[in-house]
Design a protein around this motif. Sequence first.
Motif, PDB file in Angstrom:
ATOM      1  N   LYS A 142       0.736  -1.338  -0.020  1.00  0.00           N
ATOM      2  CA  LYS A 142       0.312  -0.494   0.069  1.00  0.00           C
ATOM      3  C   LYS A 142       0.801   1.384  -0.215  1.00  0.00           C
ATOM      4  O   LYS A 142       0.361   2.012  -0.183  1.00  0.00           O
ATOM      5  CB  LYS A 142      -0.624   0.090   1.368  1.00  0.00           C
ATOM      6  CG  LYS A 142      -1.902  -0.599   1.109  1.00  0.00           C
ATOM      7  CD  LYS A 142      -3.144  -0.366   1.918  1.00  0.00           C
ATOM      8  CE  LYS A 142      -4.707  -2.009   1.824  1.00  0.00           C
ATOM      9  NZ  LYS A 142      -5.456  -1.648   0.517  1.00  0.00           N
ATOM     10  N   LEU A 143       2.006   1.244   0.232  1.00  0.00           N
ATOM     11  CA  LEU A 143       3.034   2.622   0.000  1.00  0.00           C
ATOM     12  C   LEU A 143       3.304   2.565  -1.458  1.00  0.00           C
ATOM     13  O   LEU A 143       3.655   4.188  -1.856  1.00  0.00           O
ATOM     14  CB  LEU A 143       4.590   2.158   0.491  1.00  0.00           C
ATOM     15  CG  LEU A 143       4.405   2.031   2.368  1.00  0.00           C
ATOM     16  CD1 LEU A 143       5.508   1.142   3.028  1.00  0.00           C
ATOM     17  CD2 LEU A 143       3.677   3.232   2.992  1.00  0.00           C
TER      18      LEU A 143
ATOM     19  N   ARG B 201       6.348   4.520  -2.132  1.00  0.00           N
ATOM     20  CA  ARG B 201       6.310   5.704  -1.086  1.00  0.00           C
ATOM     21  C   ARG B 201       7.449   6.080  -0.121  1.00  0.00           C
ATOM     22  O   ARG B 201       8.268   7.015   0.414  1.00  0.00           O
ATOM     23  CB  ARG B 201       5.317   5.863  -0.751  1.00  0.00           C
ATOM     24  CG  ARG B 201       4.456   6.735  -1.830  1.00  0.00           C
ATOM     25  CD  ARG B 201       2.780   7.239  -0.809  1.00  0.00           C
ATOM     26  NE  ARG B 201       2.064   6.619  -0.343  1.00  0.00           N
ATOM     27  CZ  ARG B 201       1.658   6.240   0.575  1.00  0.00           C
ATOM     28  NH1 ARG B 201       0.457   7.933   1.465  1.00  0.00           N
ATOM     29  NH2 ARG B 201       0.684   5.371   0.827  1.00  0.00           N
TER      30      ARG B 201
ATOM     31  N   ALA C  24      11.158   6.038   6.579  1.00  0.00           N
ATOM     32  CA  ALA C  24      10.588   6.978   6.840  1.00  0.00           C
ATOM     33  C   ALA C  24      11.738   7.734   6.908  1.00  0.00           C
ATOM     34  O   ALA C  24      12.782   7.392   7.561  1.00  0.00           O
ATOM     35  CB  ALA C  24       9.241   6.438   7.745  1.00  0.00           C
TER      36      ALA C  24
ATOM     37  N   ARG D 216      -1.438  -3.021   5.282  1.00  0.00           N
ATOM     38  CA  ARG D 216      -2.447  -2.084   5.678  1.00  0.00           C
ATOM     39  C   ARG D 216      -1.392  -1.834   7.170  1.00  0.00           C
ATOM     40  O   ARG D 216      -0.915  -0.052   7.488  1.00  0.00           O
ATOM     41  CB  ARG D 216      -3.591  -2.030   6.237  1.00  0.00           C
ATOM     42  CG  ARG D 216      -4.547  -2.520   5.442  1.00  0.00           C
ATOM     43  CD  ARG D 216      -6.322  -2.458   5.656  1.00  0.00           C
ATOM     44  NE  ARG D 216      -6.136  -3.899   6.381  1.00  0.00           N
ATOM     45  CZ  ARG D 216      -6.497  -4.168   7.632  1.00  0.00           C
ATOM     46  NH1 ARG D 216      -6.709  -3.258   8.777  1.00  0.00           N
ATOM     47  NH2 ARG D 216      -6.627  -5.615   8.296  1.00  0.00           N
TER      48      ARG D 216
ATOM     49  N   CYS E 117       1.849   0.731   6.307  1.00  0.00           N
ATOM     50  CA  CYS E 117       1.162   1.874   5.493  1.00  0.00           C
ATOM     51  C   CYS E 117       1.125   2.854   6.422  1.00  0.00           C
ATOM     52  O   CYS E 117       1.435   4.087   6.504  1.00  0.00           O
ATOM     53  CB  CYS E 117       0.148   1.809   4.149  1.00  0.00           C
ATOM     54  SG  CYS E 117      -0.112   3.827   3.764  1.00  0.00           S
ATOM     55  N   ALA E 118       0.250   2.601   7.382  1.00  0.00           N
ATOM     56  CA  ALA E 118      -0.262   2.857   8.546  1.00  0.00           C
ATOM     57  C   ALA E 118       1.040   3.461   9.582  1.00  0.00           C
ATOM     58  O   ALA E 118       0.519   4.965   9.437  1.00  0.00           O
ATOM     59  CB  ALA E 118      -1.591   2.793   9.751  1.00  0.00           C
TER      60      ALA E 118
ATOM     61  N   TRP F 222       4.380   4.275   9.015  1.00  0.00           N
ATOM     62  CA  TRP F 222       5.002   4.616   7.397  1.00  0.00           C
ATOM     63  C   TRP F 222       4.357   6.756   7.738  1.00  0.00           C
ATOM     64  O   TRP F 222       4.976   6.991   7.975  1.00  0.00           O
ATOM     65  CB  TRP F 222       4.417   4.866   6.223  1.00  0.00           C
ATOM     66  CG  TRP F 222       5.672   5.128   4.873  1.00  0.00           C
ATOM     67  CD1 TRP F 222       7.481   5.520   5.148  1.00  0.00           C
ATOM     68  CD2 TRP F 222       4.850   6.512   4.825  1.00  0.00           C
ATOM     69  NE1 TRP F 222       7.695   6.663   4.697  1.00  0.00           N
ATOM     70  CE2 TRP F 222       6.286   6.903   3.650  1.00  0.00           C
ATOM     71  CE3 TRP F 222       3.785   6.666   3.918  1.00  0.00           C
ATOM     72  CZ2 TRP F 222       5.674   8.099   2.520  1.00  0.00           C
ATOM     73  CZ3 TRP F 222       3.673   7.794   3.071  1.00  0.00           C
ATOM     74  CH2 TRP F 222       4.652   8.703   2.535  1.00  0.00           C
ATOM     75  N   GLU F 223       3.142   6.085   7.168  1.00  0.00           N
ATOM     76  CA  GLU F 223       2.516   7.278   7.364  1.00  0.00           C
ATOM     77  C   GLU F 223       2.043   8.202   8.537  1.00  0.00           C
ATOM     78  O   GLU F 223       2.331   9.457   8.267  1.00  0.00           O
ATOM     79  CB  GLU F 223       0.820   7.567   7.056  1.00  0.00           C
ATOM     80  CG  GLU F 223       0.913   7.134   5.720  1.00  0.00           C
ATOM     81  CD  GLU F 223      -0.892   6.748   4.883  1.00  0.00           C
ATOM     82  OE1 GLU F 223      -1.668   6.328   5.720  1.00  0.00           O
ATOM     83  OE2 GLU F 223      -0.968   6.731   4.183  1.00  0.00           O
TER      84      GLU F 223
ATOM     85  N   GLU G  66       5.529   9.725   9.048  1.00  0.00           N
ATOM     86  CA  GLU G  66       6.195  10.948   8.235  1.00  0.00           C
ATOM     87  C   GLU G  66       5.235  12.253   7.995  1.00  0.00           C
ATOM     88  O   GLU G  66       5.727  12.930   7.892  1.00  0.00           O
ATOM     89  CB  GLU G  66       5.232  10.573   6.566  1.00  0.00           C
ATOM     90  CG  GLU G  66       6.342   9.352   5.974  1.00  0.00           C
ATOM     91  CD  GLU G  66       8.303  10.419   5.284  1.00  0.00           C
ATOM     92  OE1 GLU G  66       7.810  10.431   4.953  1.00  0.00           O
ATOM     93  OE2 GLU G  66       8.712   8.852   5.863  1.00  0.00           O
ATOM     94  N   ASN G  67       3.921  11.933   8.743  1.00  0.00           N
ATOM     95  CA  ASN G  67       3.095  13.318   9.183  1.00  0.00           C
ATOM     96  C   ASN G  67       3.440  14.326  10.831  1.00  0.00           C
ATOM     97  O   ASN G  67       2.735  14.334  11.063  1.00  0.00           O
ATOM     98  CB  ASN G  67       1.810  13.014   9.199  1.00  0.00           C
ATOM     99  CG  ASN G  67       1.783  12.566   7.363  1.00  0.00           C
ATOM    100  OD1 ASN G  67       1.584  12.950   6.303  1.00  0.00           O
ATOM    101  ND2 ASN G  67       0.732  11.340   7.467  1.00  0.00           N
TER     102      ASN G  67
END
Length: 82
Positions: free
Chosen positions: A20-21, A24, A46, A70, A73-74, A76-77, A80-81
């Motif tokens: 799902k990445l 990225r 990351a 999932r 991806c969660a 990593w997000e 990153e945020n």
Amino acid sequence: MSEQQVLEQMQQINHKLDGKLCGRADILHKTGEDDELSNDVGIVYAKEPFILCFAGENTDVYRWEDFIRRSACALWEALENE
């Protein structure tokens, strides 16, 4: 060819941690598969690199691999945020 490029070419299955990445994040990982068994362990690059290890045995492989995608991806997000 760098060591990282060699490792990336050695890994042929790329639908688990990085499913799902979608490119990225750079990921170096190794998978394992058999009947009702699915594993993936790797480094996700990351802002703050992290290591993930998933090992599933006697599992519904489709659902387990979706959980791997999932989760990676969660995480990593979230990093990153920050």
